[in-house]
Write a protein that holds these residues in place. Structure first.
Motif, mmCIF file in Angstrom:
data_model
loop_
_atom_site.group_PDB
_atom_site.id
_atom_site.type_symbol
_atom_site.label_atom_id
_atom_site.label_comp_id
_atom_site.label_asym_id
_atom_site.label_seq_id
_atom_site.Cartn_x
_atom_site.Cartn_y
_atom_site.Cartn_z
ATOM 1 N N SER A 247 0.808 -1.219 0.000
ATOM 2 C CA SER A 247 0.000 0.000 0.000
ATOM 3 C C SER A 247 0.840 1.268 0.000
ATOM 4 O O SER A 247 0.304 2.365 -0.111
ATOM 5 N N GLY A 248 2.170 1.130 0.159
ATOM 6 C CA GLY A 248 3.043 2.291 0.176
ATOM 7 C C GLY A 248 4.010 2.273 1.336
ATOM 8 O O GLY A 248 4.105 1.272 2.062
ATOM 9 N N PRO A 249 4.736 3.376 1.564
ATOM 10 C CA PRO A 249 5.727 3.429 2.651
ATOM 11 C C PRO A 249 5.063 3.313 4.024
ATOM 12 O O PRO A 249 3.966 3.822 4.249
ATOM 13 N N VAL A 250 5.751 2.627 4.918
ATOM 14 C CA VAL A 250 5.304 2.493 6.306
ATOM 15 C C VAL A 250 6.433 2.971 7.207
ATOM 16 O O VAL A 250 7.571 2.505 7.082
ATOM 17 N N LYS A 251 6.137 3.928 8.094
ATOM 18 C CA LYS A 251 7.149 4.478 8.996
ATOM 19 C C LYS A 251 6.628 4.395 10.421
ATOM 20 O O LYS A 251 5.467 4.680 10.687
ATOM 21 N N ARG A 252 7.527 4.021 11.338
ATOM 22 C CA ARG A 252 7.115 3.961 12.737
ATOM 23 C C ARG A 252 8.276 4.347 13.648
ATOM 24 O O ARG A 252 9.434 4.059 13.355
ATOM 25 N N LEU A 253 7.903 4.961 14.755
ATOM 26 C CA LEU A 253 8.853 5.279 15.808
ATOM 27 C C LEU A 253 8.385 4.555 17.063
ATOM 28 O O LEU A 253 7.240 4.730 17.506
ATOM 29 N N PHE A 254 9.252 3.720 17.636
ATOM 30 C CA PHE A 254 8.905 2.912 18.804
ATOM 31 C C PHE A 254 9.705 3.350 20.024
ATOM 32 O O PHE A 254 10.865 3.754 19.915
ATOM 33 N N SER A 255 9.095 3.199 21.189
ATOM 34 C CA SER A 255 9.835 3.323 22.444
ATOM 35 C C SER A 255 10.613 2.033 22.674
ATOM 36 O O SER A 255 10.456 1.060 21.933
ATOM 37 N N ARG A 256 11.428 1.995 23.703
ATOM 38 C CA ARG A 256 12.246 0.805 23.973
ATOM 39 C C ARG A 256 11.394 -0.415 24.286
ATOM 40 O O ARG A 256 11.835 -1.550 24.135
ATOM 41 N N THR A 257 10.153 -0.197 24.754
ATOM 42 C CA THR A 257 9.263 -1.310 25.072
ATOM 43 C C THR A 257 8.344 -1.679 23.923
ATOM 44 O O THR A 257 7.506 -2.559 24.052
ATOM 45 N N GLY A 258 8.509 -0.994 22.788
ATOM 46 C CA GLY A 258 7.716 -1.338 21.619
ATOM 47 C C GLY A 258 6.447 -0.546 21.439
ATOM 48 O O GLY A 258 5.662 -0.831 20.530
#
Length: 550
Positions: A244-255
């Motif tokens: 569906s296109g680009p996927v971007k995520r920012l996670f904390s250390r616990t996910g």
């Protein structure tokens, strides 16, 4: 629901980790789907109910009991769920056979409208015993507090089959309650849960605290890369391409996915990779701002343009986990670091910079860098350093906290002597003790020297010291403000606490104008008169250079 309630009750009373694990393993093996999946979600913080909130629970109990009596009881017990569970007037004709299942409760809370939820909750409370009511209320409020971490819960799931907890964590963030595909996998009834997520969370690698007296004698300094340990929060940024296109995520250390709170960071994730680093606030000049500035961005679901402009977030990166679809975690750190340096250089964006290595060939050099980072870094950056990270050059990126591969060597905590001013009862097992302490230091005032609060602490002391402080508070309480007791404090009377803390920043929210990071009670100074406690000006000299200049 009764089985889940009994589980929570036994977990809350069991102090041993292995015994808790055994209780969980047994519960998950004996409880059918979907109840066990919803229990797992509750234990790992995966359940939220939009219309079931503490205010609603307070309203329900206020309709059935004297609000003043409830307030006094809550003040004494220290736990809202326990107080309501004990005070709830259960109808005489209610039978335990009417008690709902855990899955029924979760599904109805998740789908019911706001006007329906109070009646449903009241009906369930009527049908449950004391323990069941307590467990239901804990489920609703999300504050289980039974001494079970998310990792321990996942470990117990892995032990349902022949899997490691790391394998469970690898697929965890592509799953949703009630986790039926996960249970089918660990029990050998199906293969691994399928996920096509191009930007999943990869469980992080953690470090052991360095024991200088023991470890420096047995470890070879030449086998370790040395990095600065930055005073931010650990994050993982992942980006990839889905159908569906680009996927971007920012996670904390616990996910936890914190992408929405940092749109300025999301805008610069134009790559196909996963990086490990530290989230910091950096000014236009590139200087790392105090942690107190980062706190203004934390615990927010979103961030507006004004907040982003005043407190721009950036990532100081120190590891590369995946690059162009290739998993690099089994490669030695030396190779990952080399690829990371090329990656950051080609990315060429000020919002993602490379954490510099510490050039140190011996333990003496490493110790000197830890003690005086300002000799190797600009002072503004040195103020943002809380110690060192030591990573074996040949170490792969291994989930969890493996022995001998990564160490953290934090700088010595700062110490001050402060006077106990206010105390409050704790929660759970500490609800009968005054265990939360507000302390202050001296400053000049128009009518003489005065104590001004500079922080709160609720750990660092032993059980015996807790009892000693509790006795002191009870004997020396001079005033009450709701649940807070004011403790006698003055030049000639008061309990001096030695407080250890990691950092200090300017704060407009505190009367003293300063805010501590991670304060805790280091020791009790029964030997020291309150008049000899520290002064506010002593703390002000500890402020980072950027704060002093402001």
């Amino acid at each position: 629901m009764q089985a889940f309630a009994q589980l929570l009750d036994r977990l809350s009373l069991e102090p041993r980790r292995l015994a808790k694990e055994a209780l969980l393993v047994r519960y998950f093996s004996e409880t059918p789907d979907p109840d066990r999946g919803y229990a797992l979600a509750a234990l790992t913080g995966g359940l939220t109910f939009k219309h079931a909130k503490p205010a609603m629970l307070r309203a329900l109990i206020s309709e059935r009991t004297d609000p003043v009596l409830f307030g006094l009881s809550y003040d004494f017990v220290g736990d809202m769920s326990e107080t309501i569970a004990l005070m709830w007037p259960r109808p005489e004709d209610a039978g335990l056979t009417d008690a709902p299942s855990l899955s029924e409760i979760v599904e109805r809370l998740s789908t019911s409208g706001k006007s329906e939820v109070p009646g449903q909750v009241a009906g369930w409370l009527d049908s449950l015993d004391d323990t069941g009511r307590w467990a239901l209320l804990k489920l609703i409020t999300g504050g289980l507090r039974v001494g079970v971490s998310a990792r321990l819960a996942k470990t117990s799931i892995a032990k349902q089959g022949d899997l490691s907890v790391n394998q469970v964590e690898e697929v965890w963030h592509g799953l949703k309650p009630p986790y039926e595909t996960l249970f089918a996998w660990v029990e050998g009834r199906a293969g691994p849960p399928e996920t096509e997520d191009p930007a999943p969370f990869r469980p992080v690698m953690l470090a052991h605290p360095l024991d200088a007296e023991k470890d420096l004698q047995s470890l070879d300094a030449g086998t370790f890369a040395v990095e600065w340990k930055w005073d931010g929060i650990r994050v993982q940024a992942a980006s990839g391409l889905a159908k569906s296109g680009p996927v971007k995520r920012l996670f904390s250390r616990t996910g936890d996915d914190i992408s929405r709170a940092f749109p300025d960071v999301m805008d610069i994730l134009d790559f196909n990779a996963a990086i490990d680093g530290e989230l910091l606030i950096r000014g236009e000049d590139g200087v790392v701002r105090p942690f107190s500035d980062l706190q203004k961005r934390l615990n927010r679901k979103t961030a507006g343009p004004k907040l982003i402009k005043e407190y721009p977030a950036a990532i100081r990166v120190y590891d590369l986990l995946v690059l162009e679809g290739e998993d690099l975690r089994d490669r030695p750190f030396r190779e990952r670091r080399q690829k990371l340096e090329v990656f950051v250089q080609e990315l060429d964006h000020p919002g993602i910079d490379l954490s510099p290595m510490v050039e140190a060939a011996s333990w003496d050099d490493i110790a000197a860098a830890r003690s005086e980072p300002g000799t190797l870094l600009p002072q503004d950056d040195a103020d943002a350093v809380e110690g060192l990270m030591l990573k074996r050059w040949d170490a792969p990126y291994v989930t969890g906290r493996p022995k001998g591969l990564w160490y953290k060597w934090k700088r010595e905590p700062r110490l001050i002597d402060a006077v106990l001013m206010y105390a409050q009862r704790g929660h759970g097992k500490r609800s009968s003790f005054y265990s939360d302490y507000t302390f202050g230091v001296w400053r000049p005032a128009a009518d003489g020297d005065e104590l001004v609060p500079v922080g709160k602490a609720y750990f660092g002391f032993t059980d015996e010291e807790l009892r000693e402080i509790d006795r002191f508070v009870r004997k020396n309480t001079i005033n009450r403000f709701g649940p807070v007791s004011e403790v006698a404090h003055g030049k000639d009377h008061g309990l001096v606490l030695e407080i250890a803390f990691e950092g200090l920043n300017r704060s407009t929210r505190h009367k003293s104008g300063v805010a501590m990071r991670f304060p805790r009670v280091s020791r009790l100074r029964w030997d020291k008169p309150a008049a000899e406690a520290d002064w506010l000006e002593t703390l002000e000299t500890m402020l980072p250079s950027l704060e002093k200049a402001g």
